[in-house]
Design an enzyme around this catalytic site. Structure first.
Site, short mmCIF file in Angstrom:
data_model
loop_
_atom_site.label_atom_id
_atom_site.label_comp_id
_atom_site.label_asym_id
_atom_site.label_seq_id
_atom_site.Cartn_x
_atom_site.Cartn_y
_atom_site.Cartn_z
CD1 TRP A 10 -2.47 -1.64 -0.06
CD2 TRP A 10 -3.19 -1.11 2.00
NE1 TRP A 10 -3.65 -2.30 0.15
CE2 TRP A 10 -4.12 -2.00 1.41
CE3 TRP A 10 -3.43 -0.64 3.28
CZ2 TRP A 10 -5.28 -2.42 2.08
CZ3 TRP A 10 -4.58 -1.07 3.95
CH2 TRP A 10 -5.49 -1.93 3.35
CG HIS A 94 9.56 -1.36 -2.40
ND1 HIS A 94 9.65 -0.18 -3.09
CD2 HIS A 94 8.57 -2.07 -3.00
CE1 HIS A 94 8.73 -0.16 -4.05
NE2 HIS A 94 8.06 -1.31 -4.02
CD GLU A 96 8.05 3.02 -4.22
OE1 GLU A 96 7.45 2.89 -3.14
OE2 GLU A 96 7.52 2.82 -5.33
CD GLU A 166 8.09 -5.01 -6.30
OE1 GLU A 166 6.88 -4.99 -6.51
OE2 GLU A 166 8.65 -4.25 -5.51
N GLY A 172 5.13 1.25 -10.82
CA GLY A 172 4.35 2.49 -10.87
C GLY A 172 4.37 3.18 -12.23
N GLY A 233 1.31 -3.02 -6.21
CA GLY A 233 1.25 -1.69 -5.61
C GLY A 233 -0.13 -1.07 -5.85
#
Ligand code: PGA
Length: 250
Positions: A10, A94, A96, A166, A172, A233
């Site tokens: 999330w 991750h 990010e 990923e 995204g 995501g």
């Protein structure tokens, strides 16, 4: 037989109230889904999940943990407390976190070890950037990220963990990896696990794909041999979309 997993990341979306609304709505979908579902929620939603996730057949975890039980680590999350809230999982490494918060392979390795020490299953994210793919370094990058993330764990045979492949260029962006591109990297990770840690670890470790997974593209990806599930995501924020993706993993 590896159990299929559909996990939702999330990110920094949803308040505690919205989390309750999601789980209430999930009640209409949960019986149509046969794989294991997991939500990685922002930290302030973990206590809500600890109250309502079990009735929704949902496991949950944090999006990060700090490698210590407690201490002077302002802004960080204790894996001990995350686990004591009933979480089973921790998302680690991750892209990010790697790019926006400068997480290194070394720090990620410490987080993996610490999560395991506090009985959280690490879901370890790996993946190449577009520049790395274009210069033919995908396998090398993923290999480095997997082996370094696991480098501090002494006996992997008794440690449950999951790899989420990923590709950074797919996260995204709406630009999903083709089933063939994903399958190629998944097969590489599977054989890397076998050569480094043995057949048991390789056969038992789920490898998930993440990066622009949507209801429209999930079925084709799910058919690939070494794809054991998804880390989703944007499309995990809506119960109907998340359920449709989870149903592709039969
Ligand atoms: P996305 O994100 O599905 O929105 O591309 C995936 C992820 O960041 O885990």
């Amino acid at each position: 037989m590896r159990k299929k997993i559909c996990a939702g990341n999330w990110k920094m979306y949803k308040s505690p109230t919205e989390t309750r609304d999601f789980l209430r709505a999930w009640g209409d979908f949960k019986n149509s889904v046969s794989c294991q579902t997991v939500i990685f929620a922002p930290a302030y939603n973990l206590s809500v999940l600890s109250e309502v996730a079990a009735t929704a057949n949902m496991q949950f975890g944090s999006q990060n943990v700090y490698p210590a039980k407690e201490g002077a680590f302002t802004g960080e999350l204790s894996p001990f407390v995350v686990q004591s809230l009933g979480a089973q999982w921790a998302l680690i490494g991750h892209s990010e976190r790697r790019t926006l918060f400068a997480e290194t392979d070394e720090l990620i390795a410490k987080k993996v070890l610490s999560a395991l020490e506090f009985q959280l299953k690490p879901m370890i994210c790996v993946g190449e950037t577009l520049a790395e793919r274009q210069s033919g370094q995908t396998e090398q990058v993923v290999e480095r990220q997997v082996t370094r993330a696991l480098s501090l764990v002494k006996d992997l045979n008794s440690c449950p963990f999951v790899i989420a492949y990923e590709p950074v260029w797919a996260i995204g962006t709406g630009q999903v990896a083709t089933p063939a591109q994903a399958a190629e990297v998944h097969a590489h990770i599977r054989s890397l696990l076998a050569s480094q840690y043995g057949d048991v670890v390789s056969n038992e470790t789920p490898i998930l794909y993440g990066g622009s997974v949507k209801p429209e593209n999930a079925s084709e990806l799910a058919k690939q041999n070494n794809i054991d599930g998804f880390l989703v995501g944007g499309a995990s924020l809506k119960p109907a979309d998340f359920a449709m993706i989870a149903r592709s993993l039969t």
